[in-house]
Enzyme design. Structure first.
Site, PDB file in Angstrom:
ATOM      1  CB  CYS A 110      -0.924   0.014   1.205  1.00 13.92           C
ATOM      2  SG  CYS A 110      -1.783  -1.526   1.400  1.00 13.92           S
ATOM      3  CG  HIS A 237      -3.527   3.077   1.778  1.00 11.40           C
ATOM      4  ND1 HIS A 237      -3.956   2.683   0.520  1.00 11.40           N
ATOM      5  CD2 HIS A 237      -3.665   1.982   2.579  1.00 11.40           C
ATOM      6  CE1 HIS A 237      -4.326   1.422   0.565  1.00 11.40           C
ATOM      7  NE2 HIS A 237      -4.156   0.969   1.799  1.00 11.40           N
ATOM      8  CG  ASN A 267      -7.018  -1.096   0.714  1.00 10.09           C
ATOM      9  OD1 ASN A 267      -6.199  -0.828  -0.160  1.00 10.09           O
ATOM     10  ND2 ASN A 267      -6.663  -1.452   1.937  1.00 10.09           N
TER      11      ASN A 267
HETATM   12  N1  ACO Z   1     -19.928  -7.964   7.888  1.00 10.16           N
HETATM   13  C1  ACO Z   1     -20.503  -8.135   9.118  1.00 10.16           C
HETATM   14  N2  ACO Z   1     -19.780  -8.402  10.221  1.00 10.16           N
HETATM   15  C2  ACO Z   1     -18.444  -8.471  10.079  1.00 10.16           C
HETATM   16  C3  ACO Z   1     -17.798  -8.304   8.839  1.00 10.16           C
HETATM   17  C4  ACO Z   1     -18.597  -8.051   7.713  1.00 10.16           C
HETATM   18  N3  ACO Z   1     -18.081  -7.860   6.482  1.00 10.16           N
HETATM   19  N4  ACO Z   1     -16.467  -8.447   9.022  1.00 10.16           N
HETATM   20  C5  ACO Z   1     -16.277  -8.684  10.327  1.00 10.16           C
HETATM   21  N5  ACO Z   1     -17.472  -8.706  10.957  1.00 10.16           N
HETATM   22  C6  ACO Z   1     -17.746  -8.924  12.383  1.00 10.16           C
HETATM   23  C7  ACO Z   1     -16.656  -9.696  13.091  1.00 10.16           C
HETATM   24  O1  ACO Z   1     -16.839 -11.082  12.929  1.00 10.16           O
HETATM   25  C8  ACO Z   1     -16.841  -9.243  14.519  1.00 10.16           C
HETATM   26  O2  ACO Z   1     -17.904  -9.951  15.076  1.00 10.16           O
HETATM   27  P1  ACO Z   1     -17.850 -10.398  16.634  1.00 10.16           P
HETATM   28  O3  ACO Z   1     -17.792  -9.117  17.405  1.00 10.16           O
HETATM   29  O4  ACO Z   1     -19.114 -11.160  16.793  1.00 10.16           O
HETATM   30  O5  ACO Z   1     -16.606 -11.214  16.770  1.00 10.16           O
HETATM   31  C9  ACO Z   1     -17.301  -7.781  14.382  1.00 10.16           C
HETATM   32  O6  ACO Z   1     -17.774  -7.655  13.025  1.00 10.16           O
HETATM   33  C10 ACO Z   1     -16.206  -6.774  14.623  1.00 10.16           C
HETATM   34  O7  ACO Z   1     -15.036  -7.179  13.904  1.00 10.16           O
HETATM   35  P2  ACO Z   1     -13.728  -6.300  13.895  1.00 10.16           P
HETATM   36  O8  ACO Z   1     -12.682  -7.002  13.110  1.00 10.16           O
HETATM   37  O9  ACO Z   1     -13.415  -5.892  15.297  1.00 10.16           O
HETATM   38  O10 ACO Z   1     -14.242  -5.011  13.111  1.00 10.16           O
HETATM   39  P3  ACO Z   1     -13.534  -3.639  12.943  1.00 10.16           P
HETATM   40  O11 ACO Z   1     -14.449  -2.565  13.341  1.00 10.16           O
HETATM   41  O12 ACO Z   1     -12.122  -3.653  13.488  1.00 10.16           O
HETATM   42  O13 ACO Z   1     -13.389  -3.554  11.345  1.00 10.16           O
HETATM   43  C11 ACO Z   1     -11.744  -3.782   9.595  1.00 10.16           C
HETATM   44  C12 ACO Z   1     -12.591  -4.498  10.641  1.00 10.16           C
HETATM   45  C13 ACO Z   1     -12.699  -3.097   8.630  1.00 10.16           C
HETATM   46  C14 ACO Z   1     -10.888  -4.786   8.869  1.00 10.16           C
HETATM   47  C15 ACO Z   1     -10.871  -2.717  10.303  1.00 10.16           C
HETATM   48  O14 ACO Z   1     -10.218  -3.323  11.397  1.00 10.16           O
HETATM   49  C16 ACO Z   1      -9.829  -2.103   9.397  1.00 10.16           C
HETATM   50  O15 ACO Z   1     -10.143  -1.428   8.435  1.00 10.16           O
HETATM   51  N6  ACO Z   1      -8.533  -2.286   9.717  1.00 10.16           N
HETATM   52  C17 ACO Z   1      -7.447  -1.657   8.981  1.00 10.16           C
HETATM   53  C18 ACO Z   1      -7.105  -2.430   7.771  1.00 10.16           C
HETATM   54  C19 ACO Z   1      -5.868  -1.829   7.143  1.00 10.16           C
HETATM   55  O16 ACO Z   1      -5.689  -0.626   7.132  1.00 10.16           O
HETATM   56  N7  ACO Z   1      -4.987  -2.663   6.656  1.00 10.16           N
HETATM   57  C20 ACO Z   1      -3.721  -2.166   6.202  1.00 10.16           C
HETATM   58  C21 ACO Z   1      -3.765  -2.017   4.798  1.00 10.16           C
HETATM   59  S1  ACO Z   1      -3.643  -3.565   4.056  1.00 10.16           S
HETATM   60  C22 ACO Z   1      -3.612  -3.163   2.446  1.00 10.16           C
HETATM   61  O17 ACO Z   1      -3.992  -2.047   2.156  1.00 10.16           O
HETATM   62  C23 ACO Z   1      -3.157  -4.185   1.423  1.00 10.16           C
END
Ligand code: ACO
Length: 310
Positions: A110, A237, A267
């Protein structure tokens, strides 16, 4: 020291859209969850027979159409090249009939586009190069597991291109920074032997992204002699709208200072900053004298920034 400027931008996005309601039919998710947790409404998906190099060529054509200068160096940022050899920059140069140039691929996922800007600027200032074309193209759909709701809602395909030049150094690149915290190298993995698809520790990545975004913006503003009251824009990003919201809140920066189009593209890894920048340029959002700060972050855990005086 030679001045290096951002001469032109270009971009390309595949036609096919994958909307949140499409994803509702594929995995256990909802438009409401995706929208509130990520800010994404739809993303573009390349055709089966459309490779990352095809998208890089299209973005490069768009960029080169805006200048008569031709590159003497080509850097292709990609983590999703369809082949190891020929490398992507070779394919792009061949398709565009570019001759008398050096060319190589660069992979910093990224952060790759901004890493390429820093490398290009240094190579122009240190060596014989005058005009460097950068492409950033990613077919993230190739590495996305469409049965994994935690990741498949995030990613899309697309490409961007930038031309840097010392011949016409308008929009001068003032400063760049490259960084890596390798202790988080396994927080984002893709393309492995045991599990080919992208897997990430979303929460750790989120925390890293918010922290590094704030640190880098504050550092660049300080080094460029700008304050938070000046006219500046951040082109980050596009990983998650909530990352931008948190960084804005933590650092008391109005959210209007952030340029984003994650709602429509998701993304797209190293292409994302170029897609957002090119759109902002086409919309005429920057005026002469504005400070435009590009900030890449992601797998590695890597980051990179570039400050441009518009
Ligand atoms: N739909 C519904 N529920 C979902 C989904 C979905 N698509 N995905 C996860 N959930 C659920 C999980 O199972 C979890 O359920 P639980 O509480 O019963 O266990 C709940 O939602 C919360 O999950 P989290 O992973 O805590 O959700 P969060 O709010 O952290 O969002 C996300 C996840 C979107 C991935 C976020 O953490 C994020 O954007 N992180 C940064 C990613 C990033 O920047 N990566 C670096 C770049 S990588 C690259 O660019 C190649």
């Amino acid at each position: 020291m030679k001045k290096v400027g951002l001469l032109a931008t270009g971009s390309y996005a595949p036609e096919r859209k994958l909307t949140n309601s499409d994803l509702e039919k594929m995995v256990d998710t909802t438009d409401e969850w995706i929208t509130t947790r990520t800010g994404i409404k739809e993303r573009r998906i390349a055709a089966d027979n459309e490779d990352a190099s095809d998208m890089a060529v299209a973005a490069a054509r768009d960029c080169l159409g805006k200048t008569d200068l031709r590159p003497d160096l080509l850097i292709s940022s990609t983590a999703t090249a369809e082949r190891a050899c020929p490398f992507q920059a070779s394919i792009v140069a061949n398709r565009l009939n570019l001759t008398n140039l050096g060319a190589f691929d660069l992979n910093a996922v990224c952060s790759g586009l901004v890493y390429s800007v820093a490398v290009a600027k240094s190579m122009i200032q240190a060596g014989p190069y005058r005009n460097v074309l950068i492409t950033a193209s990613e077919k993230m759909s190739m590495l996305t597991d469409y049965t994994d709701r935690a990741s498949c809602v995030l990613f899309g395909d697309g490409a961007a291109a930038l031309m840097l030049s010392s011949e016409e150094p308008e929009h001068e690149i003032l400063a760049t920074e490259l960084g890596l915290d390798a202790t988080g190298s396994d927080y984002v993995i893709m393309g492995g032997r045991e599990d080919y698809y992208l897997r990430q520790d979303g929460r750790k990545d989120f925390k890293f992204a918010v922290t590094i975004l704030g640190e880098v913006i504050n550092r660049l503003l300080r080094e460029s002699g700008a304050s938070k009251n000046d006219d500046f824009y951040i082109v980050p990003h596009q990983a998650n709208y909530r990352i931008l919201e948190s960084a804005a809140r933590d650092n008391k920066i109005p959210i209007e200072r952030f340029i984003y189009n994650i709602d429509r593209y998701g993304n797209t890894s190293s292409a994302s900053i170029g897609l957002a920048l090119d759109e902002a340029v086409k919309e005429g959002r920057f005026k002469k004298g504005d400070l435009v700060v590009l900030v890449g972050f992601g797998g590695g855990l890597s980051w990179a920034s570039a400050a441009i005086r518009w």
